[in-house]
Motif scaffolding. Structure first.
Motif, PDB file in Angstrom:
ATOM      1  N   LEU A   1     -66.606 -75.196  64.780  1.00 46.54           N
ATOM      2  CA  LEU A   1     -66.935 -75.382  63.370  1.00 46.54           C
ATOM      3  C   LEU A   1     -68.171 -74.555  63.029  1.00 46.54           C
ATOM      4  O   LEU A   1     -69.223 -74.705  63.659  1.00 46.54           O
ATOM      5  N   LEU A   2     -68.037 -73.683  62.029  1.00 47.55           N
ATOM      6  CA  LEU A   2     -69.149 -72.872  61.550  1.00 47.55           C
ATOM      7  C   LEU A   2     -69.613 -73.411  60.200  1.00 47.55           C
ATOM      8  O   LEU A   2     -68.778 -73.756  59.339  1.00 47.55           O
ATOM      9  N   ILE A   3     -70.906 -73.503  60.013  1.00 48.95           N
ATOM     10  CA  ILE A   3     -71.509 -74.036  58.785  1.00 48.95           C
ATOM     11  C   ILE A   3     -72.447 -72.969  58.223  1.00 48.95           C
ATOM     12  O   ILE A   3     -73.316 -72.461  58.939  1.00 48.95           O
ATOM     13  N   ARG A   4     -72.265 -72.651  56.954  1.00 52.98           N
ATOM     14  CA  ARG A   4     -73.151 -71.698  56.273  1.00 52.98           C
ATOM     15  C   ARG A   4     -73.690 -72.377  55.009  1.00 52.98           C
ATOM     16  O   ARG A   4     -72.929 -72.745  54.111  1.00 52.98           O
ATOM     17  N   ARG A   5     -75.002 -72.533  54.945  1.00 47.98           N
ATOM     18  CA  ARG A   5     -75.643 -73.204  53.819  1.00 47.98           C
ATOM     19  C   ARG A   5     -75.817 -72.228  52.652  1.00 47.98           C
ATOM     20  O   ARG A   5     -76.030 -71.027  52.872  1.00 47.98           O
TER      21      ARG A   5
ATOM     22  N   ARG B   1     -73.856 -85.524  53.163  1.00 42.78           N
ATOM     23  CA  ARG B   1     -75.235 -85.049  53.055  1.00 42.78           C
ATOM     24  C   ARG B   1     -75.319 -83.541  52.900  1.00 42.78           C
ATOM     25  O   ARG B   1     -76.380 -83.020  52.582  1.00 42.78           O
ATOM     26  N   LEU B   2     -74.254 -82.828  53.196  1.00 43.89           N
ATOM     27  CA  LEU B   2     -74.283 -81.372  53.032  1.00 43.89           C
ATOM     28  C   LEU B   2     -74.301 -81.033  51.549  1.00 43.89           C
ATOM     29  O   LEU B   2     -73.570 -81.611  50.746  1.00 43.89           O
ATOM     30  N   ARG B   3     -75.125 -80.057  51.205  1.00 46.30           N
ATOM     31  CA  ARG B   3     -75.268 -79.696  49.794  1.00 46.30           C
ATOM     32  C   ARG B   3     -74.007 -79.047  49.254  1.00 46.30           C
ATOM     33  O   ARG B   3     -73.296 -78.368  50.011  1.00 46.30           O
ATOM     34  N   PRO B   4     -73.730 -79.211  47.975  1.00 49.82           N
ATOM     35  CA  PRO B   4     -72.627 -78.471  47.362  1.00 49.82           C
ATOM     36  C   PRO B   4     -72.833 -76.969  47.543  1.00 49.82           C
ATOM     37  O   PRO B   4     -73.959 -76.468  47.490  1.00 49.82           O
ATOM     38  N   GLY B   5     -71.779 -76.283  47.827  1.00 51.96           N
ATOM     39  CA  GLY B   5     -71.858 -74.851  48.095  1.00 51.96           C
ATOM     40  C   GLY B   5     -71.923 -74.517  49.561  1.00 51.96           C
ATOM     41  O   GLY B   5     -71.852 -73.347  49.941  1.00 51.96           O
ATOM     42  N   THR B   6     -72.074 -75.545  50.429  1.00 50.15           N
ATOM     43  CA  THR B   6     -72.052 -75.297  51.868  1.00 50.15           C
ATOM     44  C   THR B   6     -70.648 -74.871  52.295  1.00 50.15           C
ATOM     45  O   THR B   6     -69.662 -75.503  51.919  1.00 50.15           O
ATOM     46  N   ALA B   7     -70.585 -73.803  53.069  1.00 46.25           N
ATOM     47  CA  ALA B   7     -69.289 -73.270  53.510  1.00 46.25           C
ATOM     48  C   ALA B   7     -68.993 -73.761  54.922  1.00 46.25           C
ATOM     49  O   ALA B   7     -69.872 -73.752  55.794  1.00 46.25           O
ATOM     50  N   LEU B   8     -67.773 -74.191  55.157  1.00 49.89           N
ATOM     51  CA  LEU B   8     -67.324 -74.683  56.449  1.00 49.89           C
ATOM     52  C   LEU B   8     -66.117 -73.863  56.894  1.00 49.89           C
ATOM     53  O   LEU B   8     -65.247 -73.520  56.090  1.00 49.89           O
ATOM     54  N   LEU B   9     -66.090 -73.560  58.178  1.00 43.23           N
ATOM     55  CA  LEU B   9     -64.972 -72.818  58.734  1.00 43.23           C
ATOM     56  C   LEU B   9     -64.606 -73.445  60.077  1.00 43.23           C
ATOM     57  O   LEU B   9     -65.427 -73.475  60.998  1.00 43.23           O
ATOM     58  N   ALA B  10     -63.400 -73.992  60.194  1.00 43.78           N
ATOM     59  CA  ALA B  10     -62.936 -74.621  61.433  1.00 43.78           C
ATOM     60  C   ALA B  10     -61.942 -73.702  62.112  1.00 43.78           C
ATOM     61  O   ALA B  10     -60.985 -73.243  61.487  1.00 43.78           O
TER      62      ALA B  10
ATOM     63  N   VAL C   1     -75.223 -68.029  65.668  1.00 41.36           N
ATOM     64  CA  VAL C   1     -76.356 -68.430  64.840  1.00 41.36           C
ATOM     65  C   VAL C   1     -77.561 -67.571  65.198  1.00 41.36           C
ATOM     66  O   VAL C   1     -77.935 -67.491  66.376  1.00 41.36           O
ATOM     67  N   PRO C   2     -78.159 -66.867  64.222  1.00 40.08           N
ATOM     68  CA  PRO C   2     -77.872 -66.894  62.778  1.00 40.08           C
ATOM     69  C   PRO C   2     -77.014 -65.716  62.309  1.00 40.08           C
ATOM     70  O   PRO C   2     -76.898 -65.495  61.109  1.00 40.08           O
ATOM     71  N   ALA C   3     -76.431 -64.965  63.252  1.00 40.80           N
ATOM     72  CA  ALA C   3     -75.747 -63.735  62.849  1.00 40.80           C
ATOM     73  C   ALA C   3     -74.572 -64.008  61.921  1.00 40.80           C
ATOM     74  O   ALA C   3     -74.336 -63.246  60.968  1.00 40.80           O
ATOM     75  N   LEU C   4     -73.827 -65.102  62.166  1.00 37.01           N
ATOM     76  CA  LEU C   4     -72.622 -65.343  61.380  1.00 37.01           C
ATOM     77  C   LEU C   4     -72.633 -66.684  60.668  1.00 37.01           C
ATOM     78  O   LEU C   4     -71.890 -66.884  59.710  1.00 37.01           O
ATOM     79  N   ALA C   5     -73.445 -67.613  61.114  1.00 40.90           N
ATOM     80  CA  ALA C   5     -73.493 -68.945  60.515  1.00 40.90           C
ATOM     81  C   ALA C   5     -74.888 -69.507  60.675  1.00 40.90           C
ATOM     82  O   ALA C   5     -75.688 -69.037  61.500  1.00 40.90           O
ATOM     83  N   ASP C   6     -75.185 -70.513  59.858  1.00 41.25           N
ATOM     84  CA  ASP C   6     -76.475 -71.197  59.971  1.00 41.25           C
ATOM     85  C   ASP C   6     -76.450 -72.283  61.037  1.00 41.25           C
ATOM     86  O   ASP C   6     -77.492 -72.681  61.554  1.00 41.25           O
ATOM     87  N   ALA C   7     -75.250 -72.769  61.332  1.00 47.65           N
ATOM     88  CA  ALA C   7     -75.117 -73.808  62.351  1.00 47.65           C
ATOM     89  C   ALA C   7     -73.689 -73.776  62.882  1.00 47.65           C
ATOM     90  O   ALA C   7     -72.771 -73.328  62.197  1.00 47.65           O
ATOM     91  N   THR C   8     -73.541 -74.235  64.126  1.00 50.19           N
ATOM     92  CA  THR C   8     -72.209 -74.342  64.727  1.00 50.19           C
ATOM     93  C   THR C   8     -72.110 -75.667  65.472  1.00 50.19           C
ATOM     94  O   THR C   8     -73.115 -76.205  65.958  1.00 50.19           O
ATOM     95  N   VAL C   9     -70.888 -76.161  65.558  1.00 49.72           N
ATOM     96  CA  VAL C   9     -70.604 -77.361  66.339  1.00 49.72           C
ATOM     97  C   VAL C   9     -69.347 -77.076  67.154  1.00 49.72           C
ATOM     98  O   VAL C   9     -68.370 -76.550  66.624  1.00 49.72           O
ATOM     99  N   VAL C  10     -69.392 -77.401  68.452  1.00 45.94           N
ATOM    100  CA  VAL C  10     -68.230 -77.234  69.329  1.00 45.94           C
ATOM    101  C   VAL C  10     -67.770 -78.608  69.770  1.00 45.94           C
ATOM    102  O   VAL C  10     -68.542 -79.391  70.330  1.00 45.94           O
ATOM    103  N   LEU C  11     -66.509 -78.900  69.470  1.00 48.85           N
ATOM    104  CA  LEU C  11     -65.886 -80.147  69.909  1.00 48.85           C
ATOM    105  C   LEU C  11     -64.744 -79.804  70.844  1.00 48.85           C
ATOM    106  O   LEU C  11     -63.913 -78.948  70.542  1.00 48.85           O
ATOM    107  N   LEU C  12     -64.706 -80.465  71.992  1.00 41.74           N
ATOM    108  CA  LEU C  12     -63.651 -80.243  72.971  1.00 41.74           C
ATOM    109  C   LEU C  12     -62.885 -81.536  73.211  1.00 41.74           C
ATOM    110  O   LEU C  12     -63.369 -82.636  72.920  1.00 41.74           O
ATOM    111  N   ARG C  13     -61.690 -81.380  73.733  1.00 45.79           N
ATOM    112  CA  ARG C  13     -60.866 -82.548  74.064  1.00 45.79           C
ATOM    113  C   ARG C  13     -61.635 -83.525  74.950  1.00 45.79           C
ATOM    114  O   ARG C  13     -62.396 -83.128  75.826  1.00 45.79           O
ATOM    115  N   ASP C  14     -61.392 -84.781  74.719  1.00 50.38           N
ATOM    116  CA  ASP C  14     -61.992 -85.833  75.543  1.00 50.38           C
ATOM    117  C   ASP C  14     -60.883 -86.755  76.026  1.00 50.38           C
ATOM    118  O   ASP C  14     -60.211 -87.402  75.210  1.00 50.38           O
TER     119      ASP C  14
END
Length: 562
Positions: A159-163, A136-145, A45-58
């Motif tokens: 998870l990469l999010i691009r608005r 709540r994410l706007r239509p057209g938001t791109a997601l990449l898992a 962020v912001p080079a490749l995505a507008d937001a990222t989320v990292v989820l790990l095993r619990d």
């Protein structure tokens, strides 16, 4: 869209390769999990995505073996989004599609919200983000898992999010997807490495703490306090140690050492050297001889690549003297009764393990009211402060300490630590010297003759009457007589008899025979062999210690209640 000119395409390729190289270096630049995830978010962020989320095993898995099917996920980091913030990490307990993604990950498939194309990732992403957040994410938001692949299993999901923005095509193009996939591979290995390192650090820290004394003996005439602070979790465990060992004559050995290097091996070597130091101290060798034999021991262990520094001191509360030797360690601080403090100028020696180096002992006065602080270099040296500055700062701090209690000295010493992470562990050992008054000590040299036991009884009785301890006279005379009788049977030089009155009455009988006595059961017809049994029954504590070429046998009795 037509093909780009060759020069422009080459420039874009070079730019992307440069980005990948710099991003990979940053992702792999730390062994700390939190730092690794933070750096991952910053390169995406912001080079490749507008937001990222990292989820790990619990819970976080043991990466040394395959963890099996995941029980759940936990949001560990979010960049450019409020996910996982405000209320702490949010646990996700998935089943079905998400478990399949983690156990049998396929190639990443971008999803653009609002498009009619169905995606197998939609239920997965809905589970990850929560249906309300996804809605709540706007239509057209791109997601990449993308799966975060460790060396033996999938550790989580990136998870990469691009608005959507005007003038920018929706979604991730194949080049973006390939770039994100490469960085997710780097991130998975970096997370795996961080988890492995964290586990090793925990094992090393537990090993090191188990090898350090949980409490120190409190000999008469000196008060001791200690501190041990491990380096921060991002720093590797070192080999700092401290110890105090009671010696004959109410003396005490004080030791602080530091194994160079930071690893599980360093902690193990620390344990070996500490055990060797205890054994050598029990032989009552001079400090420089202890260091010499420690150096020999390190050579036999083949630890040339793991040198150690050490300060070894012996305090005599009766003579009010301290003898010190140094093996390449930072100098201790001696605080005088009037508050003056000095860094002791000891012969530096060489670190233990170098081999072939002579060590020297220095004897200094240690009057009642003075104090000695032994420490490792983690206290005075850091990335932002040179060693010389830290040493002077510590010396000044000790000079302003208004109380010379050992606990207070430790607290004051730690106040010089700068804020921020500690790159090294710290060991402190503070000794406040109270001494034992001369009027509480009686000492004699006795010739090894047949009449010596009776003379020893009379001398002990006179000393006890002078101290008002007549109630201990009978038992003390009996035990003194037995020990002196045993000593003169094999002694070729004068036997020593010492009585010391503190909160206990301690008696020591020394001779020049190194063989330690062993209690045994005498037969009914034997006239000898019962002396130590008598001492064991009459004394509260007793023991025998080698002393140079001879030995000392001692016993202790509690003083009568007044």
């Amino acid at each position: 869209m037509g093909a780009l000119p060759t020069a422009q395409a080459a420039e874009l390729i070079a730019e992307r390769l440069g980005y990948l190289d710099g991003a990979a270096r940053r992702i792999n630049g730390s062994l700390d999990l939190t730092t690794t995830l933070r750096d991952l978010g910053r390169v995406l962020v912001p080079a490749l995505a507008d937001a990222t989320v990292v989820l790990l095993r619990d819970p976080l898995p043991d990466v040394e073996r395959a963890p099996g099917a995941p029980a759940g996920l936990l949001v560990h980091h979010a960049q450019g989004t409020r996910l996982g913030r405000g209320g702490g990490p949010r646990a996700v307990r998935p089943d079905g599609p998400l478990a399949l993604v983690l156990t049998r990950p396929g190639p990443p498939v971008p999803l653009v919200l609002g498009t009619p194309a169905a995606s197998p990732h939609l239920p997965v992403l809905a589970e990850l983000l929560g249906n309300r957040t996804l809605g709540r994410l706007r239509p057209g938001t791109a997601l990449l898992a993308l799966p975060l692949l460790g060396r033996k299993a999938v550790l989580g999901v990136l998870l990469l999010i691009r608005r959507p923005e005007p003038g920018r095509p929706a979604g991730f193009d194949p080049a973006d997807t390939a770039t994100a996939g490469h960085l997710a591979t780097q991130a998975g290995l970096a997370v795996d490495t961080a988890l492995r390192y964290s586990r090793e650090w925990e094992i090393a820290d537990e090993l090191q703490r188990s090898m350090l004394p949980t409490h120190l003996p409190q000999p008469h005439g000196v008060r001791l306090a200690h501190r041990y602070l491990p380096g921060e979790s991002g720093a590797q465990v070192g080999g700092d140690w401290y110890d105090s060992i009671p010696l004959p004559g109410n003396r005490v050995a004080l030791i602080v050492g530091d194994v160079m290097g930071h690893s599980l091996t360093s902690a193990a070597i620390m344990g070996q050297l500490r055990t060797s130091a205890q054994t050598l101290a029990g032989l009552d060798l001079p400090p420089h001889e202890v260091l010499y034999h420690l150096d020999e021991q390190a050579q036999r262990l083949g630890q040339e690549q793991h040198l150690a520094t050490c300060v070894y001191a012996v305090y005599d509360p009766i003579a009010n003297r301290v003898v010190l030797a140094n093996a390449g360690h930072v100098p201790p601080v001696l605080v005088q009764p009037d508050g003056r403090s000095e860094l002791l100028d000891l012969p530096p020696g060489a670190p233990i393990g170098v081999g072939g180096v002579d060590f020297s002992s220095v004897e200094l006065p240690a009057p009642p009211g003075s104090a000695l602080l032994l420490f490792t270099d983690g206290l005075v040296e850091s990335r932002r402060r040179p060693l010389s500055t830290g040493l002077e700062l510590l010396r000044s701090r000790m000079a302003t300490a208004h109380r010379h209690s050992p606990e207070h000295l430790c607290q004051e010493a730690l106040r010089i630590l700068p804020p921020g992470d500690r790159g090294d562990d710290i060991a402190l050992l503070a000794a406040a010297f109270d001494g034992i008054p001369a009027e509480d000590v009686a000492y004699w040299f006795l010739q090894p003759r047949h009449e010596t036991p009776s003379r020893a009884r009379r001398l002990a009785s006179h000393a006890l009457r002078r101290w008002g301890l007549e109630g201990l006279a009978e038992s003390t005379e009996l035990m003194v007589s037995e020990l002196v009788t045993n000593a003169i049977q094999h002694a070729t030089r004068p036997v020593t008899l010492r009585l010391v009155r503190t909160s206990l009455l301690r008696c020591e009988v020394g001779d020049d025979n190194a063989a330690l006595p062993r209690p045994r059961r005498a037969g009914p017809d034997e006239e000898r062999g019962r002396g130590l049994q008598i001492v064991a029954r009459c004394a509260d504590r007793w023991g025998a210690t080698r002393l140079g070429a001879g030995k000392v046998v001692w016993f202790e009795q509690r003083l009568p209640q007044v």
